[in-house]
Design a protein around this motif. Structure first.
Motif, short mmCIF file in Angstrom:
data_model
loop_
_atom_site.label_atom_id
_atom_site.label_comp_id
_atom_site.label_asym_id
_atom_site.label_seq_id
_atom_site.Cartn_x
_atom_site.Cartn_y
_atom_site.Cartn_z
N ALA A 85 26.28 9.17 4.73
CA ALA A 85 25.45 8.13 3.94
C ALA A 85 24.52 8.66 2.98
O ALA A 85 24.54 9.74 2.78
CB ALA A 85 24.68 7.60 5.30
N ASN A 86 23.78 7.65 2.29
CA ASN A 86 22.67 8.27 1.49
C ASN A 86 21.80 9.05 2.09
O ASN A 86 21.31 8.78 3.08
CB ASN A 86 21.81 7.04 1.16
CG ASN A 86 21.92 6.58 -0.41
OD1 ASN A 86 22.14 7.49 -1.01
ND2 ASN A 86 21.97 5.28 -0.82
N THR A 108 23.00 17.65 -2.76
CA THR A 108 22.51 18.50 -2.74
C THR A 108 23.77 19.93 -2.39
O THR A 108 23.39 21.08 -2.83
CB THR A 108 21.56 18.78 -1.41
OG1 THR A 108 20.53 17.88 -1.75
CG2 THR A 108 20.56 20.17 -1.44
N VAL A 154 16.80 20.47 3.04
CA VAL A 154 17.27 19.25 3.35
C VAL A 154 19.04 19.25 3.45
O VAL A 154 19.59 18.46 3.97
CB VAL A 154 17.37 18.49 1.77
CG1 VAL A 154 15.97 18.09 1.62
CG2 VAL A 154 17.96 18.99 0.71
N ARG A 185 24.93 20.89 -5.54
CA ARG A 185 23.79 21.63 -6.29
C ARG A 185 23.83 23.13 -5.79
O ARG A 185 23.58 23.98 -6.57
CB ARG A 185 22.82 20.86 -6.25
CG ARG A 185 22.75 19.57 -7.03
CD ARG A 185 21.29 18.79 -7.05
NE ARG A 185 20.61 19.69 -8.12
CZ ARG A 185 19.18 19.41 -8.27
NH1 ARG A 185 18.61 18.46 -7.54
NH2 ARG A 185 18.36 20.18 -8.95
N TYR A 230 14.35 22.12 -1.43
CA TYR A 230 13.52 21.68 -2.69
C TYR A 230 12.26 22.09 -2.13
O TYR A 230 11.48 21.36 -1.26
CB TYR A 230 13.55 20.16 -2.87
CG TYR A 230 15.03 19.72 -3.20
CD1 TYR A 230 15.65 20.04 -4.46
CD2 TYR A 230 15.88 18.86 -2.28
CE1 TYR A 230 16.77 19.68 -4.85
CE2 TYR A 230 17.17 18.51 -2.62
CZ TYR A 230 17.59 18.99 -3.92
OH TYR A 230 19.10 18.43 -4.36
N GLU A 277 25.99 13.45 -10.23
CA GLU A 277 25.78 12.12 -9.83
C GLU A 277 25.13 11.52 -11.32
O GLU A 277 24.22 12.24 -11.88
CB GLU A 277 24.75 12.01 -8.77
CG GLU A 277 24.62 10.78 -7.98
CD GLU A 277 23.75 11.17 -6.88
OE1 GLU A 277 24.24 10.67 -5.79
OE2 GLU A 277 22.71 11.69 -6.91
N ALA A 286 22.34 12.18 3.06
CA ALA A 286 23.09 13.16 3.88
C ALA A 286 22.90 14.43 3.47
O ALA A 286 23.17 15.48 4.38
CB ALA A 286 24.37 12.65 4.24
N GLY A 287 23.03 14.75 2.29
CA GLY A 287 22.81 15.99 1.67
C GLY A 287 24.14 16.41 0.62
O GLY A 287 24.54 17.43 0.32
N LYS A 288 24.80 15.34 0.37
CA LYS A 288 26.18 15.68 -0.29
C LYS A 288 25.90 16.22 -1.60
O LYS A 288 26.31 17.29 -2.04
CB LYS A 288 26.80 14.19 -0.50
CG LYS A 288 27.21 13.78 0.75
CD LYS A 288 27.94 12.28 0.69
CE LYS A 288 27.18 11.08 -0.07
NZ LYS A 288 25.72 10.66 0.65
N1 ADP Z 1 14.64 16.87 -6.08
C1 ADP Z 1 14.48 16.72 -4.72
N2 ADP Z 1 13.15 16.98 -4.20
C2 ADP Z 1 12.91 16.67 -3.02
N3 ADP Z 1 13.82 16.24 -2.18
C3 ADP Z 1 15.07 15.61 -2.61
C4 ADP Z 1 15.68 15.93 -3.84
N4 ADP Z 1 16.80 15.53 -4.22
C5 ADP Z 1 17.03 15.05 -2.79
N5 ADP Z 1 15.90 14.96 -2.00
C6 ADP Z 1 16.20 14.86 -0.44
O1 ADP Z 1 17.23 15.55 -0.06
C7 ADP Z 1 17.98 14.96 0.84
C8 ADP Z 1 19.51 14.79 0.58
O2 ADP Z 1 19.66 14.43 -0.68
P1 ADP Z 1 20.96 14.28 -1.47
O3 ADP Z 1 21.43 15.47 -1.42
O4 ADP Z 1 20.60 13.71 -2.68
O5 ADP Z 1 21.80 13.10 -0.56
P2 ADP Z 1 22.80 12.30 -0.81
O6 ADP Z 1 23.75 12.69 -2.01
O7 ADP Z 1 24.02 12.60 0.36
O8 ADP Z 1 22.59 10.97 -0.92
C9 ADP Z 1 17.29 13.61 0.87
O9 ADP Z 1 16.29 13.29 1.99
C10 ADP Z 1 16.43 13.47 -0.40
O10 ADP Z 1 15.57 12.58 -0.32
#
Ligand code: ADP
Ligand code: MG
Length: 236
Positions: free
Chosen positions: A37-38, A44, A18, A47, A13, A84, A40-42
């Motif tokens: 865990a929260n 993303t 990430v 996406r 991002y 999500e 972790a990058g799931k």
């Molecule tokens: N739009 C965004 N901009 C910046 N950082 C992001 C964004 N979305 C997620 N993150 C960061 O990317 C990392 C992975 O997030 P995410 O893929 O949502 O994890 P999960 O789905 O496993 O909870 C986290 O540290 C989160 O804070």
């Protein structure tokens, strides 16, 4: 045959990377889980596949390089994303939301039959078919989001935390229907779940992500038997 393959995928991002080298593959008709865990990058990772985040590495679908395609191009290849937070269109009715899912298809009869199938899969939606999506409960919105993705007739469904925020019995109802959908349609699935018991009820194999990397991959049976998985994800 492999349907989807990720090799050393990264995603950022802006300047912040990430995910940091995620690899996985989904066979045709297979069902694969992503646990972790929260943060972790799931999400993303999903996406990265559907083209809504900047990515590196290799992403192939049916042997074709899809990395860098636009989200609409990815969807047109047969990948449907249930995001999500569900992403249903609140001002549109249940039926209209389902029709939006079918917007790239032709053939009225087949589309009408598939609307009927969705309402059979999720009978809770049948009485609400004329209601605005915004008026539905969280569970009904999740059912609608899955139904809308199915209406695209995808080869692969990306499912992000379908149980999030739902009462346990509602989450089970949603997963029971998704399992039935998998059995009857043969659609391959890549399933993100924090509730590992639900994930293992649907997937054949899974990979565990930690801070944007795979740390473990195995069959559902293998993973369920591991102490660290039981402690972290199965409440015991
Ligand atoms: N739009 C965004 N901009 C910046 N950082 C992001 C964004 N979305 C997620 N993150 C960061 O990317 C990392 C992975 O997030 P995410 O893929 O949502 O994890 P999960 O789905 O496993 O909870 C986290 O540290 C989160 O804070
Ligand atoms: Mg997430």
């Amino acid at each position: 045959m492999t349907l989807l393959e990720l090799v050393d995928v990264t995603a950022s991002y802006g300047p912040v990377q990430v995910i940091d080298g995620v690899s996985l593959s989904v066979p045709e008709g297979g069902s694969v889980g992503i646990l972790g865990a929260n943060g972790a990058g799931k999400t993303t990772t999903l996406r990265a596949i559907s083209g809504t985040v900047r990515t590196g590495g290799r992403i192939t679908f049916e042997g074709r390089d899809i990395r860098g395609l636009r989200p609409d191009q990815v969807a047109a290849l047969g990948i449907a994303h249930v995001p999500e937070g569900r992403g249903t269109l609140g001002q549109l009715s249940v039926r209209e939301n389902l029709m939006v899912g079918a917007y790239l298809r032709k053939g009225r009869k087949a589309i009408a039959d598939d609307v009927d199938y969705c309402l059979e899969l999720f009978p809770q939606l049948r009485d609400r078919v004329g209601s605005r999506a915004a008026a539905l409960s969280g569970g009904e919105q999740q059912m609608l989001a899955v139904g809308r993705a199915f209406m695209a007739k995808p080869k692969l469904l990306l499912l992000d935390e379908a149980s999030l925020g739902l009462a346990p019995s509602t989450a089970k109802t949603v997963y029971d229907a998704i399992r039935r959908l998998r059995r009857e349609s043969g659609i391959a699935m890549l399933v993100v779940e924090q509730n590992a018991n639900l994930a293992f009820s649907l997937v054949d194999t899974a990979t565990v992500l930690e801070t944007g990397r795979n740390v473990l991959t195995g069959t559902s049976a293998e993973l369920k038997g591991m102490d660290e998985i039981r402690r972290a994800y199965l409440g015991g």
